[in-house]
Structure formats: structure tokens, C-alpha cells
Enzyme design. Sequence first.
Site, PDB file in Angstrom:
ATOM      1  N   GLU A  67      -3.559   3.993  -0.433  1.00  0.00           N
ATOM      2  CA  GLU A  67      -2.125   3.681  -0.304  1.00  0.00           C
ATOM      3  C   GLU A  67      -1.789   3.158   1.091  1.00  0.00           C
ATOM      4  O   GLU A  67      -0.952   2.271   1.257  1.00  0.00           O
ATOM      5  CB  GLU A  67      -1.319   4.956  -0.587  1.00  0.00           C
ATOM      6  CG  GLU A  67       0.158   4.741  -0.716  1.00  0.00           C
ATOM      7  CD  GLU A  67       0.505   3.856  -1.891  1.00  0.00           C
ATOM      8  OE1 GLU A  67       0.372   4.276  -3.034  1.00  0.00           O
ATOM      9  OE2 GLU A  67       0.907   2.704  -1.637  1.00  0.00           O
ATOM     10  N   LYS A  73      -3.857  -7.856   2.938  1.00  0.00           N
ATOM     11  CA  LYS A  73      -2.994  -6.972   2.144  1.00  0.00           C
ATOM     12  C   LYS A  73      -2.626  -7.637   0.817  1.00  0.00           C
ATOM     13  O   LYS A  73      -2.557  -6.972  -0.223  1.00  0.00           O
ATOM     14  CB  LYS A  73      -1.742  -6.620   2.936  1.00  0.00           C
ATOM     15  CG  LYS A  73      -2.048  -5.741   4.141  1.00  0.00           C
ATOM     16  CD  LYS A  73      -0.881  -5.697   5.096  1.00  0.00           C
ATOM     17  CE  LYS A  73      -1.153  -4.803   6.289  1.00  0.00           C
ATOM     18  NZ  LYS A  73      -0.139  -4.946   7.339  1.00  0.00           N
ATOM     19  N   THR A 122      -5.025   6.587  16.331  1.00  0.00           N
ATOM     20  CA  THR A 122      -3.583   6.605  16.047  1.00  0.00           C
ATOM     21  C   THR A 122      -3.297   7.275  14.702  1.00  0.00           C
ATOM     22  O   THR A 122      -2.450   8.156  14.596  1.00  0.00           O
ATOM     23  CB  THR A 122      -3.045   5.156  16.018  1.00  0.00           C
ATOM     24  OG1 THR A 122      -3.462   4.518  17.210  1.00  0.00           O
ATOM     25  CG2 THR A 122      -1.539   5.125  15.916  1.00  0.00           C
ATOM     26  N   VAL A 168      -1.734  -0.882   2.651  1.00  0.00           N
ATOM     27  CA  VAL A 168      -0.693  -1.909   2.500  1.00  0.00           C
ATOM     28  C   VAL A 168       0.690  -1.280   2.672  1.00  0.00           C
ATOM     29  O   VAL A 168       0.995  -0.265   2.041  1.00  0.00           O
ATOM     30  CB  VAL A 168      -0.747  -2.557   1.086  1.00  0.00           C
ATOM     31  CG1 VAL A 168       0.299  -3.656   0.957  1.00  0.00           C
ATOM     32  CG2 VAL A 168      -2.123  -3.108   0.781  1.00  0.00           C
TER      33      VAL A 168
END
Length: 435
Positions: free
Chosen positions: A135, A211, A20, A138
Amino acid sequence: MSAAESGANKIFIGLLGYGTVGSNVYNLIQDQAVEIAQATGATIVIKKILVRDITVPRQDAPAGLFTDNFGDILDDADITVVVELIGGIEPAFDYITSALEKGKAVVTANKQLLSQQGFYLFRLAREKETQIRFEASVAGAIPVIRVLRESMVAADLTSVYGIVNGTTNYILTEMRRTGAKYQDALANAQEWGYAEADPTEDINGNDAAAKMAILASMAFHTAVVLDDVACIGIEHISALDISYARNLDLTIKLLGVAKLYDNKINVRVYPALLKKDHPLASVSGAYNAVFLKGNSIDEIMLSGPGAGGMETASAVVSDIVSIIARGTPGVLEDIAAWRELEFFPDDEVVSKFYLRLEVEDEPGVLATIAQVFGDHDVSVESVIQQGRGAHAELVMVFHPVKEASFREALEKIGELPVVKSIPRPIRVEGDGYEQ
Ligand SMILES: NC(=O)c1ccc[n+]([C@@H]2O[C@H](COP(=O)([O-])OP(=O)(O)OC[C@H]3O[C@@H](n4cnc5c(N)ncnc54)[C@H](OP(=O)(O)O)[C@@H]3O)[C@@H](O)[C@H]2O)c1
């Protein structure tokens, strides 16, 4: 002639994974080639892509780019940036470690791995004078890691609140909007692609906990791993809780909360009730948000679409661009500047609670229950009593109390013969009482 057109200064990338996110990264890099070249003076070239099975036909990328041998990427001296989009712990950890050992920069979206081995990987990147950026791990496209590592260095942060799981936020929003039961809202989220076929890690809070471990590490410059983050999911939130919350002008959110108490850290994930006017209360659907409080910044909120293939790819590409634009290790890898904070015990945290209890509908029940709470110095702020057939329901909100005292009182309440259901409290956040 632009750098892209001239082909000058090429940066060769090895992409690990073409699912994906990986396929979106591939397409974004092709689509934005001119903009990237203008911003960085370099052309990004994806030289090889690692997948498990190279015989599977792939869309967009030419078949010749694919390999099932990581060595083809590791040993290619042209490849200076490895982008890991496989997920899970192994072989991702092995691949990232090997790439860093060779001095290659790494970009990853792998929250599971970072929340368990991030500190080790940052140290390794530092030793090898290279970079690891994440980056995309989260809050999707929201550039929260960049803000924490670069813009908040002098912010003297005291707390980080996050709505960092789009699936649970979508479910809770639908339950509030339509009055649906949890199971129906989950089925609806699956139908609309907001929840995986197996949504366990989302709804039990583990995804948000991973996270929050990353965010807390970045915010407070100390190593927080997944095991340090206690979490409660949303499985037990009922339509009744949502409806009572609405009557009390409150909204339920799955919140990640990382706070400093006297220079000790506490990080947890739990469903929390927020006043309607709290900035996080209006973050709805699959959106994410991170709310920062600090002595020099007061309050800052970042919000935007949560993780999705394209949003995540955009964050990955922004990390690649940062690596090209800045060849030196960032603050993040400078773990020499990190500190070792002690953990603040959950029991000592002062919280405000909401509680819904099913009780016998007979005289004196409320007084009995209030007495037990009083014996534990837990004081009731408000109570609603409602008859439900042979039983009654008590919806209580309490004044702020040490969590240990509240838990002890609850254990005693659970033993009372007049109490028909096991009490399940929900914390109330953002009411101005917090330390
Ligand atoms: N999907 C999102 O919206 C999203 C959002 C935020 C973060 N992330 C993170 O992004 C990462 C990738 O997620 P994704 O959704 O793109 O995953 P995905 O669709 O399952 O794709 C994984 C890819 O990795 C390849 N792969 C898996 N194991 C491998 C192995 N042992 N050796 C070589 N290749 C292997 C697969 O190869 P095959 O194609 O041959 O099977 C596939 O191409 C994960 O860390 C995830 O947590 C995803």
C-alpha cells in the site's frame, strides 16, 4: 485483559531499514499497540531490524534489536512478516525473494522494485501461499491499492488518473499561486522539505511513472512495468504557460494516465491542463489523488496527503494488520486471474493540446501556421496572439486530434523560419472528449 496486555498471539516482524519510514513504523507500532491488538487480536513485536551500520546510534529502538546480517531475520522461524523499507532494487529484491521463498509474508513501500519486478514477486507469493503487500508504494496514506484490489473488482475500470507525486504538485501549485519561475518554485520546495536535494526522479516524471505502472497493473489486472510507461516531466513548464493556463481557466498538473482503448492499455505520465472544475484541478500542494472511471462506478476520487515518513508508515502498518487479519492470499496474488493485454500505441491516442509558440511579429504568420496544421487535419479551437518586443506569442488550443497527426504537424511548424522557439505542447485532459 486485552491481547496486547496478555501478550497472547504475538506476530514477530523483521524490519529491513530504519530510515525515515522504518523508524516511523517502529514508533507507530509501539504507539498504536493497544488499537492494533484490539483490531487483530494479536500483538506485533518487532524482533529484529536490519541496517547497514549497527554502530550508528539509533533513536527509540533498543540497540539490541539491530543487526547487519539479513540471515538473522531470514533464519528466525518466529519471524513471519518481513517489512522491507530499504528501497532500491538490490539487495531489496534478493531479501524479498528469499523471505517469500521461506513462506514469510512481505510488506514493502518499494515502488522502484515493484514497478520492475512486481509480477515476479506476486507469482512467487502465490506459489509459496503467502502474501506481498505494498500500500505504501503509491500515494502515501491513501488506501488506493486496497481499493483497487478489493473494492473495484466488479467496477469494470476504464481509466485511472493520478496525481501521484507530491513534489511536482507542490511546485506547480506554487508556480500558479505566486507566479514564480520553475527554478524558484523548486528551490522553495527544497527549502520546505517538499523536494529532495536531488529531485531528478520526481521532476522528470520517473517516480510518477513507477507508481502508475503499479496502479495500472492493479486496475487492469495485467502486468505493466516501468519501461511500458512513457513519461514527460515538468522541467519545461514556464511561468508564462502557467499564466496563460490561468487565463484559459485551466490548471497544469503532472498527471499519470492509464486507459483502456478497445481492450488495449496505454499508460503515460505528462503535464496536462485541466479545466478549473475538474476534480483533480483542486488537488494542491503536496497532496496526491487518484481518480478512477469505470462502467459500473462512474467516477470515484481518492485524495489525501502524499508520501511523507509518517503517512507512509501508516500505510505499512495497515498492510501488516491486513496480513494478520487475513491469512490467505488476496485477489492481488491470484495472478491466475490476470490477463495479457496488448498495449495501445501512443500515436493512436486522441488528445486535445495547448501550444505556446514564439513567432516573428509580421503579417501572415498566423495564416501560415494555421495552414500547416490544416494540412495535417489539426484544427484550432482558440488562439491568443500577443506582441512581445520584436516577437509575438501565439497561444493555441486545438480540437482533439490523433497524436501522430499532431506530432507530424509540429515537426513542420518547427521548421518554419517564422517560428522562433521549439513548440512544446501540453495535453488538455478532462474536457469530455476522451474515449
Ligand atoms: N521517505 C518517504 O517519505 C517515502 C515515501 C514513500 C515510499 N518510500 C519508500 O520507503 C522505502 C524506505 O525509504 P526511506 O526514506 O525510509 O529510506 P532511508 O531513510 O534512506 O532509510 C533506508 C534504511 O535502509 C537501510 N539500508 C539501506 N541499504 C541497506 C542495505 N544494503 N542493507 C541493510 N540496510 C540497508 C539504511 O541503513 P542505515 O541506517 O545503516 O544507513 C536505512 O536504515 C523506499 O523504498 C522508499 O522509496 C519512502
